[in-house]
Design a protein around this motif. Structure first.
Motif, PDB file in Angstrom:
ATOM      1  N   ALA A  65      -6.491   0.781  -7.083  1.00 49.58           N
ATOM      2  CA  ALA A  65      -7.133  -0.405  -7.672  1.00 49.58           C
ATOM      3  C   ALA A  65      -8.023  -0.052  -8.850  1.00 49.58           C
ATOM      4  O   ALA A  65      -8.352  -0.924  -9.666  1.00 49.58           O
ATOM      5  CB  ALA A  65      -7.947  -1.131  -6.601  1.00 49.58           C
TER       6      ALA A  65
ATOM      7  N   ILE B 282      -1.773  -4.821  -7.530  1.00 47.58           N
ATOM      8  CA  ILE B 282      -3.216  -4.751  -7.244  1.00 47.58           C
ATOM      9  C   ILE B 282      -3.737  -6.116  -6.816  1.00 47.58           C
ATOM     10  O   ILE B 282      -4.516  -6.241  -5.858  1.00 47.58           O
ATOM     11  CB  ILE B 282      -3.973  -4.229  -8.477  1.00 47.58           C
ATOM     12  CG1 ILE B 282      -3.548  -2.791  -8.799  1.00 47.58           C
ATOM     13  CG2 ILE B 282      -5.477  -4.280  -8.241  1.00 47.58           C
ATOM     14  CD1 ILE B 282      -4.166  -2.241 -10.070  1.00 47.58           C
ATOM     15  N   ASP B 283      -3.286  -7.146  -7.515  1.00 49.89           N
ATOM     16  CA  ASP B 283      -3.693  -8.507  -7.148  1.00 49.89           C
ATOM     17  C   ASP B 283      -3.127  -8.898  -5.791  1.00 49.89           C
ATOM     18  O   ASP B 283      -3.816  -9.547  -4.983  1.00 49.89           O
ATOM     19  CB  ASP B 283      -3.220  -9.475  -8.231  1.00 49.89           C
ATOM     20  CG  ASP B 283      -3.527 -10.927  -7.891  1.00 49.89           C
ATOM     21  OD1 ASP B 283      -4.716 -11.257  -7.741  1.00 49.89           O
ATOM     22  OD2 ASP B 283      -2.575 -11.723  -7.773  1.00 49.89           O
TER      23      ASP B 283
ATOM     24  N   GLU C 158      -2.430  -6.931  -3.248  1.00 53.97           N
ATOM     25  CA  GLU C 158      -3.157  -6.236  -2.182  1.00 53.97           C
ATOM     26  C   GLU C 158      -4.454  -6.970  -1.845  1.00 53.97           C
ATOM     27  O   GLU C 158      -4.806  -7.130  -0.668  1.00 53.97           O
ATOM     28  CB  GLU C 158      -3.453  -4.804  -2.613  1.00 53.97           C
ATOM     29  CG  GLU C 158      -4.136  -3.975  -1.536  1.00 53.97           C
ATOM     30  CD  GLU C 158      -4.304  -2.525  -1.945  1.00 53.97           C
ATOM     31  OE1 GLU C 158      -5.006  -1.784  -1.228  1.00 53.97           O
ATOM     32  OE2 GLU C 158      -3.730  -2.134  -2.988  1.00 53.97           O
ATOM     33  N   GLU C 159      -5.153  -7.433  -2.861  1.00 54.34           N
ATOM     34  CA  GLU C 159      -6.393  -8.175  -2.619  1.00 54.34           C
ATOM     35  C   GLU C 159      -6.108  -9.508  -1.934  1.00 54.34           C
ATOM     36  O   GLU C 159      -6.787  -9.886  -0.967  1.00 54.34           O
ATOM     37  CB  GLU C 159      -7.117  -8.406  -3.946  1.00 54.34           C
ATOM     38  CG  GLU C 159      -7.574  -7.128  -4.634  1.00 54.34           C
ATOM     39  CD  GLU C 159      -8.183  -7.396  -5.992  1.00 54.34           C
ATOM     40  OE1 GLU C 159      -8.167  -8.581  -6.412  1.00 54.34           O
ATOM     41  OE2 GLU C 159      -8.673  -6.451  -6.632  1.00 54.34           O
TER      42      GLU C 159
ATOM     43  N   LYS D 271       0.819  -1.215   0.000  1.00 47.54           N
ATOM     44  CA  LYS D 271       0.000   0.000   0.000  1.00 47.54           C
ATOM     45  C   LYS D 271       0.850   1.261   0.000  1.00 47.54           C
ATOM     46  O   LYS D 271       0.381   2.321  -0.435  1.00 47.54           O
ATOM     47  CB  LYS D 271      -0.927  -0.006   1.215  1.00 47.54           C
ATOM     48  CG  LYS D 271      -2.088  -0.982   1.093  1.00 47.54           C
ATOM     49  CD  LYS D 271      -3.071  -0.805   2.235  1.00 47.54           C
ATOM     50  CE  LYS D 271      -4.303  -1.667   2.035  1.00 47.54           C
ATOM     51  NZ  LYS D 271      -5.305  -1.470   3.115  1.00 47.54           N
TER      52      LYS D 271
ATOM     53  N   ILE E  38      -0.602   2.239  -5.501  1.00 51.17           N
ATOM     54  CA  ILE E  38      -1.211   1.917  -6.792  1.00 51.17           C
ATOM     55  C   ILE E  38      -2.725   1.842  -6.600  1.00 51.17           C
ATOM     56  O   ILE E  38      -3.212   0.985  -5.854  1.00 51.17           O
ATOM     57  CB  ILE E  38      -0.677   0.588  -7.348  1.00 51.17           C
ATOM     58  CG1 ILE E  38       0.845   0.643  -7.487  1.00 51.17           C
ATOM     59  CG2 ILE E  38      -1.327   0.276  -8.685  1.00 51.17           C
ATOM     60  CD1 ILE E  38       1.336   1.681  -8.454  1.00 51.17           C
TER      61      ILE E  38
ATOM     62  N   TYR F  89      -6.558  -7.686 -18.424  1.00 51.26           N
ATOM     63  CA  TYR F  89      -6.054  -7.455 -17.066  1.00 51.26           C
ATOM     64  C   TYR F  89      -5.721  -8.777 -16.378  1.00 51.26           C
ATOM     65  O   TYR F  89      -4.684  -8.903 -15.718  1.00 51.26           O
ATOM     66  CB  TYR F  89      -7.099  -6.680 -16.271  1.00 51.26           C
ATOM     67  CG  TYR F  89      -6.765  -6.507 -14.814  1.00 51.26           C
ATOM     68  CD1 TYR F  89      -5.709  -5.703 -14.409  1.00 51.26           C
ATOM     69  CD2 TYR F  89      -7.502  -7.168 -13.832  1.00 51.26           C
ATOM     70  CE1 TYR F  89      -5.403  -5.552 -13.067  1.00 51.26           C
ATOM     71  CE2 TYR F  89      -7.202  -7.020 -12.496  1.00 51.26           C
ATOM     72  CZ  TYR F  89      -6.153  -6.214 -12.121  1.00 51.26           C
ATOM     73  OH  TYR F  89      -5.845  -6.081 -10.791  1.00 51.26           O
TER      74      TYR F  89
ATOM     75  N   SER G 240      -7.390  -1.023 -12.719  1.00 48.33           N
ATOM     76  CA  SER G 240      -7.762  -2.287 -13.362  1.00 48.33           C
ATOM     77  C   SER G 240      -8.949  -2.117 -14.302  1.00 48.33           C
ATOM     78  O   SER G 240      -9.135  -2.921 -15.221  1.00 48.33           O
ATOM     79  CB  SER G 240      -8.095  -3.334 -12.301  1.00 48.33           C
ATOM     80  OG  SER G 240      -9.177  -2.900 -11.492  1.00 48.33           O
TER      81      SER G 240
END
Length: 329
Positions: free
Chosen positions: A183, A226-227, A229-230, A177, A181, A194, A186
């Motif tokens: 989210a 992004i992936d 972080e999820e 974080k 970036i 993506y 996407s």
């Protein structure tokens, strides 16, 4: 359906079914077409005349950019060659242009796919600040104390349910974080494209990603972060939930064991009462406080009953003996 010059220029003989169909349309016997195109120029001239009559034209070099644009639109969502080729052919048909040779369509499709990849990469990188781009490049640097790159360490998510692993996951999440970036990037590319960036980021090692071109490398890292972080958020919540559930289960089991031990003591105490082993305790005098006539309380010694009368105070004889020893009750 538009005709293909590639089909009309084939050197081999025409299929018998096609000859029969054309003969029926022209109301001619099929044998009359047996010697058709004995001169190659005849077929070429007729193809040109048919194209003019149908409002079609052959593809030229000036149509190559048009085909590349059509291929790029078809490749915005996928890298599959068949889908891109169909997109090019459909665009040519809409423009009423005869389909060129297979090699021409293939070259246009390859160029369009490369353009679509570059456009998707630029879309993912839009709005990023220079310091964020530098932070992306720093992910591929090897950490001296660990001997691996930062990206490799971030991708190694602990799976064992331990409190220390929850802290490690939260540290990784905080580091991801910090790069900042959003989210929402996407949504700037097609979902299929993506997901392809994500698959490449998960499967490709750091040294291979480092060899990509600058735009592709950074776009892959953006999708990977992004992936990550999820996935890190889900992993932290899931592991914390398991730890809390384990703590509740452990407390419940401890309470059950404590209750089982206490129930044994209570049962043992009740057996002592039943067999009269606690009756001698009734011989001890009890001090009762009763009010006198003036309302002032006074203490007096209540005479104790005999051991025989205290053994079973719950039956009829025991209650009568008990009350005779305590006339004020």
């Amino acid at each position: 359906m538009p005709l293909s010059t590639n089909f009309l220029n084939r050197p081999a003989g025409l299929p018998e079914e096609l000859v029969t169909f054309i003969a029926e349309q022209l109301d001619l016997p099929a044998e009359a077409l047996a010697d058709y195109a004995s001169r190659e120029q005849t077929m070429t001239d007729h193809a040109r005349e048919l194209a003019t009559a149908l409002g079609l034209r052959g593809a030229t070099r000036t149509d190559v950019p048009f085909m590349i644009d059509a291929a790029a639109k078809a490749a915005w969502a996928t890298d599959r060659g068949a889908v891109i080729a169909v997109g090019v052919i459909d665009a040519l048909r809409e423009a009423r242009i005869l389909v060129p040779s297979v090699s021409t369509v293939e070259r246009a499709g390859i160029a369009g796919r490369a353009r679509a990849r570059k456009q998707a990469a630029h879309a993912l990188l839009s709005g990023l600040r220079p310091e964020q781009l530098d932070a992306l490049e720093a992910l591929l640097i090897t950490e001296p104390d660990k001997g691996i790159t930062t990206l490799t360490r971030l991708k190694a998510i602990p799976t064992a349910v331990k409190p220390d692993h929850v802290r490690d996951i939260l540290d990784r999440l905080h580091q991801v974080k910090e790069i900042g970036i959003p989210a929402s990037l996407s949504a700037s590319v097609h979902p299929d494209r993506y997901r392809q960036f994500i698959r490449e980021g998960r499967a490709s090692p750091a040294y291979l990603i480092e060899r990509y071109t600058a735009s592709r490398r950074r776009a892959t890292l953006v999708a990977c972060l992004i992936d990550l972080e999820e996935r890190l958020t889900d992993a932290a919540i899931e592991m914390a939930d398991k730890l809390i559930g384990t703590a509740f289960s452990r407390a419940k089991n401890t309470q059950a064991r404590r209750y089982a031990a206490t129930s044994k003591d209570v049962a043992r105490l009740m057996r002592l009462f039943r067999h009269g082993r606690l009756a001698p305790a009734c011989d001890a005098p009890r001090a009762l406080r009763t009010p006198d006539a003036s309302g002032v309380g006074r203490e007096r010694q209540v005479p104790s009953t005999s051991t025989q009368n205290c053994k079973r105070p719950w039956d009829g004889r025991g209650q009568a003996a008990w009350r005779s020893g305590f006339p004020d009750i």
